[in-house]
Write a protein that holds these residues in place. Structure first.
Motif, mmCIF file in Angstrom:
data_model
loop_
_atom_site.group_PDB
_atom_site.id
_atom_site.type_symbol
_atom_site.label_atom_id
_atom_site.label_comp_id
_atom_site.label_asym_id
_atom_site.label_seq_id
_atom_site.Cartn_x
_atom_site.Cartn_y
_atom_site.Cartn_z
ATOM 1 N N UNK A 47 0.784 -1.177 0.034
ATOM 2 C CA UNK A 47 0.144 -0.058 0.060
ATOM 3 C C UNK A 47 0.816 1.160 0.013
ATOM 4 N N UNK A 48 1.765 1.406 0.919
ATOM 5 C CA UNK A 48 2.900 2.453 0.693
ATOM 6 C C UNK A 48 3.334 2.688 -0.748
ATOM 7 N N UNK A 49 3.688 1.494 -1.331
ATOM 8 C CA UNK A 49 4.391 1.648 -2.614
ATOM 9 C C UNK A 49 3.416 2.442 -3.389
ATOM 10 N N UNK A 50 1.900 1.724 -3.450
ATOM 11 C CA UNK A 50 1.174 2.125 -4.147
ATOM 12 C C UNK A 50 0.732 3.886 -4.225
ATOM 13 N N UNK A 51 0.687 4.208 -2.686
ATOM 14 C CA UNK A 51 0.471 5.385 -2.466
ATOM 15 C C UNK A 51 1.497 6.374 -3.052
ATOM 16 N N UNK A 52 2.671 6.014 -2.838
ATOM 17 C CA UNK A 52 3.984 6.803 -3.227
ATOM 18 C C UNK A 52 4.003 7.037 -4.682
ATOM 19 N N UNK A 53 3.593 6.060 -5.462
ATOM 20 C CA UNK A 53 3.656 6.284 -6.991
ATOM 21 C C UNK A 53 2.315 6.589 -7.880
ATOM 22 N N UNK A 54 1.226 6.469 -7.208
ATOM 23 C CA UNK A 54 0.220 6.747 -8.045
ATOM 24 C C UNK A 54 -0.106 8.322 -8.155
ATOM 25 N N UNK A 55 -0.535 8.364 -9.621
ATOM 26 C CA UNK A 55 -1.156 9.949 -9.907
ATOM 27 C C UNK A 55 -2.346 10.245 -9.470
ATOM 28 N N UNK A 56 -3.427 9.290 -9.240
ATOM 29 C CA UNK A 56 -4.489 9.588 -9.050
ATOM 30 C C UNK A 56 -4.811 8.556 -7.641
ATOM 31 N N UNK A 57 -5.278 9.110 -6.643
ATOM 32 C CA UNK A 57 -5.312 8.472 -5.397
ATOM 33 C C UNK A 57 -6.521 8.707 -4.578
ATOM 34 N N UNK A 58 -7.039 7.809 -4.037
ATOM 35 C CA UNK A 58 -8.205 8.333 -3.279
ATOM 36 C C UNK A 58 -8.589 7.306 -2.055
#
Length: 155
Positions: A40-51
């Motif tokens: 999850x932390x990786x996804x949060x760090x690299x995502x351009x659209x995030x909610x």
């Protein structure tokens, strides 16, 4: 019930990771071998659209899209949820459709892989209009995963 989409915080990631659905936890283990918080932390760090979707103030899922190829407009959508999301899945799908369109403004082509065993994720992706391909070995475990995609043509 109050449903809101808010910017994701590390506290949201910690809560959702600690309380994620067993199927999501199994998918992380099979795909990357990593624990939910690391993923999850990786996804949060690299995502351009995030909610983060909050129901009555509690995080029930985090979803986003990370770039696979900016040059070709390809993004990797993802979602991690707690079991509580199941009670509100149809509402979340209905109100998250505009967010999917925001993802498509950045990435006309969305593609990723989902664990073949993760039936709830399959339903969500189907509701959101993704196309599936036959399962094939994927990830550190070599278990069957299905590629899924959704494309839009911008005029």
């Amino acid at each position: 019930m109050e449903l809101r989409f808010v910017p994701t915080t590390d506290e949201h990631a910690q809560f959702v990771a600690a309380n994620c659905r067993p199927a999501d936890r199994e998918e992380f283990a099979a795909g990357s071998g990593e624990d939910p918080l690391t993923v999850l932390r990786y996804g949060v760090r690299v995502s351009t659209v995030l909610f983060t979707a909050l129901v009555d103030g509690e995080a029930v899922c985090i979803f986003g899209v990370s770039p696979a190829s900016m040059a070709y407009g390809i993004g990797c959508p993802w979602l991690v949820a707690t079991p509580k999301m199941e009670r509100y899945a149809k509402t979340i799908v209905r109100v998250s459709a505009p967010i999917l369109e925001e993802m498509h403004k950045v990435f006309p082509h969305l593609v990723n892989f989902v664990d073949n065993r993760n039936e709830k994720a399959h339903r969500w992706l189907e509701w959101m209009g993704f196309q599936f391909y036959p399962p094939r070995p994927h990830g550190v475990s070599g278990l069957p995963f299905m590629m899924f995609e959704r494309k839009v043509q911008h005029v």
